[in-house]
Design a protein around this motif. Structure first.
Motif, PDB file in Angstrom:
ATOM      1  N   ASP A  81       0.993   1.840 -11.682  1.00 20.49           N
ATOM      2  CA  ASP A  81       0.115   1.006 -10.867  1.00 20.49           C
ATOM      3  C   ASP A  81      -0.404   1.766  -9.657  1.00 20.49           C
ATOM      4  OD1 ASP A  81       2.458   1.212  -9.531  1.00 20.49           O
ATOM      5  OD2 ASP A  81       2.712  -0.919  -9.112  1.00 20.49           O
ATOM      6  N   LEU A  82      -0.253   3.138  -9.664  1.00 24.62           N
ATOM      7  CA  LEU A  82      -0.809   3.981  -8.615  1.00 24.62           C
ATOM      8  C   LEU A  82      -2.089   4.653  -9.107  1.00 24.62           C
ATOM      9  CD1 LEU A  82       2.430   5.680  -7.247  1.00 24.62           C
ATOM     10  CD2 LEU A  82       1.296   3.617  -6.427  1.00 24.62           C
ATOM     11  N   GLN A 101      -5.002   6.320 -13.667  1.00 23.06           N
ATOM     12  CA  GLN A 101      -3.850   5.509 -13.299  1.00 23.06           C
ATOM     13  C   GLN A 101      -2.563   6.256 -13.597  1.00 23.06           C
ATOM     14  OE1 GLN A 101      -5.732   2.636 -11.503  1.00 23.06           O
ATOM     15  NE2 GLN A 101      -3.603   2.229 -11.961  1.00 23.06           N
ATOM     16  N   ARG A 154      -1.997   3.886  -3.451  1.00 19.72           N
ATOM     17  CA  ARG A 154      -2.674   2.590  -3.554  1.00 19.72           C
ATOM     18  C   ARG A 154      -3.014   2.119  -2.149  1.00 19.72           C
ATOM     19  NH1 ARG A 154       0.807   0.131  -6.412  1.00 19.72           N
ATOM     20  NH2 ARG A 154       1.958  -0.724  -4.656  1.00 19.72           N
ATOM     21  N   PRO A 155      -4.235   1.761  -1.847  1.00 18.90           N
ATOM     22  CA  PRO A 155      -5.416   1.758  -2.711  1.00 18.90           C
ATOM     23  C   PRO A 155      -5.930   3.177  -2.965  1.00 18.90           C
ATOM     24  CG  PRO A 155      -6.035   1.196  -0.480  1.00 18.90           C
ATOM     25  CD  PRO A 155      -4.539   1.274  -0.491  1.00 18.90           C
ATOM     26  N   LYS A 156      -7.047   3.305  -3.642  1.00 19.34           N
ATOM     27  CA  LYS A 156      -7.637   4.595  -3.960  1.00 19.34           C
ATOM     28  C   LYS A 156      -7.940   5.370  -2.678  1.00 19.34           C
ATOM     29  CE  LYS A 156     -12.013   4.875  -4.768  1.00 19.34           C
ATOM     30  NZ  LYS A 156     -12.389   5.929  -3.793  1.00 19.34           N
ATOM     31  N   GLN A 198       0.850  -1.192   0.000  1.00 16.80           N
ATOM     32  CA  GLN A 198       0.000   0.000   0.000  1.00 16.80           C
ATOM     33  C   GLN A 198       0.892   1.251   0.000  1.00 16.80           C
ATOM     34  OE1 GLN A 198      -2.392  -0.558   3.529  1.00 16.80           O
ATOM     35  NE2 GLN A 198      -4.125  -1.301   2.332  1.00 16.80           N
TER      36      GLN A 198
END
Length: 798
Positions: free
Chosen positions: A181-182, A178, A155-157, A118
């Motif tokens: 991957d963030l 995006q 990450r996460p949102k 995270q």
């Protein structure tokens, strides 16, 4: 995420998710397997040795193999249980989705685990819809405006919360994008606000994406609520006229009307006519800002709601008339809206020759420069009118060539200058600027013949006051005095600049020097009246008005003025007890050592029924441009008795007099008087002296005489005004000096003349002593040294 390769082995993480920037531990449990040596490996690393370690349990605890990667920490517990800790410095987003494996050293038994990382949200900002307004903190009354709360990649949102005060929240929408991957989260919030009320109107966003963590917050935006902008297109209507219609000289009362529907606040309408403009403020919903045109095409203000030409002449032919509309807030909006252009067609009425007898005569009157001996072909002079005019040419007052044409009752004469030389026409070119800008250039331009110009210097005027003359510009002149270059502009450089030029030819006045000028308009932050007091006075339970005068260019608007009570940390706004106004006034200040009068403004604060809560330290802030800001600090106190005089002390003492000094205190807002009392400690006789405070000196010194020698006196001082008395400082104790003994007489009186002479000397001595006593007494009666300003040795005002 754990994957069991062999049922007996398990590999787990210290929590469900790893967090970037925090350590994370993997635990490998063989579950009582006979294996005592394991290998660790991250499967995406090709080289087996990298990230691999050997650990086994003996009686003395856990041991690490020599080939272990020292970036990681290895531990083990009885059981055996093996642990690998990824330190915080290595726990980055790059660890996400990486698979770790622990296995028996000789293969076979093993388990795997996929790390999920995270990434905590670390920033969030507020942005506005720039298509509406580029200023983030400006919002228009009752006009929805969209604000965006945007996070950085995480990450996460992230979950976003929008917090507002004093405004109405409308629709809220959320979207994500995006970044690798963030995840970037974006929330749009519609805001509507009204003017009025004492509540400060704000918006702020916060975001959090990991449970149990503190949310981060954006900047706090405090709104300035402007009046709603609403100016539709302007379509002027023309009474009795439309483009293409023929008008005739002598027609009267041509009326045009410029109407504007809607708009808030009330608009300003500007008329333009052949480049001339005139402006007045609107006073009604349909703005009334119109002008009357004269034959000379000068526009004069008129309070009616019409644009009227009383009588048409040929001068009005071809005039292009247009009006434009703007209001207070068009500076934050697109340009002002303009009407269509109306072009007047005014012709001579041949059919009405009796009344239409003024001829139309055209002649280019521009001076012509020719060389002596050259021929000049002349200029055409055309004349048209009813009846047909007769033209004559004149040179000076002498008629040259008889005119030709039909005889007429009117002779119209036009002069023009035909000369081989002429004095220069002088203009000054400059560009307006802002204070602190560098290298402002003024250029004196001359147009005449001959062209051997002499530039005799510059003068700066503000109004009718000469601020600087030629010698004051030393060091700033160039090109033989033709140019001034001001290295750094200040507001004192404002004013009209004149330059004088000559080429040896006199003008018509006649004068050898010809003069041109131009006004230099310097944009400057507010300059407060130098006479403004830093203390403002008011009486409790009475209405109080504070008036602070300043000069501002451009002039400040009421919305640019802020009154702040620094003691209570409150921003003052209009209410039942507070009134804020802004008016135009005049202000005197010093510019380059000269006292000048400027058009200034007064910020007025009125407080109804003053109470102690209103007292304290205040600041008046004036902002009259994006980069022009100034402030004035003052203390608001009640009018009161004066402060105690200080530094009451002895300067010098003598046998019959003492000289004492003190320093004045604040007069409490009223004229004060100093009172000095002194007592003879032997006789207890007390006397009193009063001295008016002229408010011009801070230190006072006086001499008090007619005192008794070798005597102790007690002195006190206090001050008084219409509100009461100050307190009294400590007693000043002073002892006068002893009177010196007279010198003894010597010598013997002769025996022969002793009786007569001795008697005569005694008589003379008595007479002299008597005269001296009378003189001394008269002088003491006339002595008023502590009030005299004519004797510098008796009173020093400091």
């Amino acid at each position: 995420m754990s994957k069991i390769i062999e049922a007996a082995w398990t590999l787990t993480g210290s929590s469900e998710f790893a967090v970037a920037g925090e350590s994370f531990t993997l635990t490998c449990n063989p579950h009582n397997s006979s294996a005592v040596v394991v290998k660790w490996k991250r499967l995406d690393i090709d080289t087996f040795a990298t990230g691999t370690s050997r650990a086994y349990v003996e009686e003395n605890g856990c041991k690490i193999g020599s080939g272990s990667d020292t970036q990681y920490q290895y531990t083990c517990e009885p059981g055996p249980v093996y642990k690998l800790t990824i330190p915080a410095s290595l726990m980055t987003n790059s660890q996400n989705n990486k698979v770790w494996r622990c296995e028996f050293i000789f293969g076979g038994a093993a388990a795997e685990y996929k790390v999920k990382v995270q990434v905590q949200v670390s920033s969030i900002s507020i942005q506005a819809d720039n298509a509406v307004n580029q200023q983030l903190n400006v919002i228009y009354e009752n006009t929805p405006k969209t604000f965006y709360c945007i996070t950085n990649g995480c990450r996460p949102k992230a979950n976003i919360t929008v917090t507002t005060i004093g405004v109405t929240k409308g629709q809220l929408t959320e979207s994500t994008t995006q970044n690798g991957d963030l995840i970037i989260t974006r929330v749009s919030q519609v805001i509507t606000a009204n003017r009025g009320g004492s509540t400060t109107k704000t918006i702020q966003c916060s975001a959090v994406n990991i449970q149990g963590r503190q949310p981060i917050t954006s900047q706090l935006v405090t709104f300035d609520v402007y009046c709603k902008y609403d100016i539709p297109s302007v379509e002027p209507t023309l009474t009795g006229y439309s483009n293409g219609t023929v008008l005739y000289e002598g027609d009267s009362d041509l009326t045009l009307t410029c109407k504007q529907s809607g708009g808030y606040p009330l608009s300003v309408i500007t008329w333009s006519c052949e480049g001339q403009t005139g402006t007045t403020n609107s006073g009604q919903t349909v703005a009334s800002s119109f002008v009357q045109l004269t034959n000379s095409q000068v526009i004069n203000g008129q309070t009616t709601d019409t644009y009227t030409i009383p009588t048409l002449t040929n001068v009005h032919n071809g005039l292009r008339i247009q009006c434009r509309v703007s209001n207070l807030y068009t500076r934050n909006r697109p340009p002002a809206k303009v009407s269509n252009i109306t072009v007047l067609d005014v012709q001579c009425n041949i059919l009405q020759s009796i009344s239409k007898d003024t001829p139309i005569i055209t002649l280019d009157t521009t001076s012509i420069t020719v060389q002596e001996g050259d021929n000049h072909s002349g200029r055409p002079c055309s004349a048209f009118g009813n009846p047909t005019p007769r033209v004559k040419w004149y040179r000076g007052n002498s008629e040259q060539t008889p005119g030709t044409g039909t005889s007429a009752t009117l002779v119209f004469s036009i002069y023009f200058n035909l000369s081989p030389s002429n004095p220069p026409t002088v203009t000054v070119s400059l560009q307006n600027t802002t204070e602190n800008d560098a290298n402002a250039v003024f250029t004196c331009n001359a147009d005449g013949f001959p062209t051997n110009y002499t530039y005799h210097g510059w003068n700066q005027y503000i109004g009718n006051t000469l601020v600087r003359s030629y010698t004051d510009f030393t060091g700033m002149l160039s090109e033989s005095n033709r140019k001034i270059i001001i290295p750094k502009v200040t507001f004192e450089d404002t004013g009209r600049y004149y330059c004088d030029v000559e080429n040896g030819k006199k003008g018509r006045q006649p004068a050898i020097f010809q003069r041109g000028s131009s006004y230099f308009d310097v944009r400057a932050a507010a300059k407060f009246d130098p006479k403004e007091e830093a203390r403002k006075l008011g009486e409790l339970h009475k209405n109080c008005t504070i008036n602070i005068t300043f000069y501002s260019n451009p002039p400040a608007l009421i919305m640019d003025i802020k009154w702040i009570n620094k003691t209570s940390r409150n921003l003052l706004t209009n209410s039942d007890s507070i009134s804020l106004k802004l008016t135009t006034t005049t202000m005197q200040t010093v510019v380059y050592g000269k006292i000048v009068t400027l058009t200034g403004q007064s910020a007025i604060l009125t407080i109804a029924s003053l109470i102690s809560f209103h007292l304290g330290h205040y600041q008046l802030q004036v902002k009259n441009g994006e980069d022009l800001y100034s402030s004035f600090d003052f203390q608001f106190i009640t009018s009161a008795p004066p402060e105690i005089p200080s530094e009451f002390s002895l300067v010098e003492n003598g046998t019959k007099s003492v000289k004492i000094t003190w320093k004045r205190g604040f007069n409490g807002g009223h004229a004060q008087t100093f009172v000095i009392r002194y007592t003879n400690t032997g006789t207890l006789e007390t006397k009193e002296i009063t001295i008016e405070d002229t408010n011009q000196n801070s230190n006072y010194t006086i001499e008090i005489d007619e005192l008794k020698p070798s005597t102790t006196f007690h002195f006190w001082i206090y001050s008084t005004n219409e509100k009461g008395n100050s307190t009294v400082p400590d007693t000043l104790i002073v002892q006068t000096l002893k009177k010196p003994k007279p010198e003894s007489q010597s010598g013997n009186i002769g025996a022969i003349t002793g009786g007569v002479t001795g008697t005569l000397v005694s008589i003379i001595s008595i007479v002299v002593i008597g005269v001296l006593i009378i003189i001394e007494k008269r002088q003491s009666e006339q002595r008023v040294s502590f009030q005299s300003k004519d004797r510098s040795d008796k009173m020093d005002d400091g």
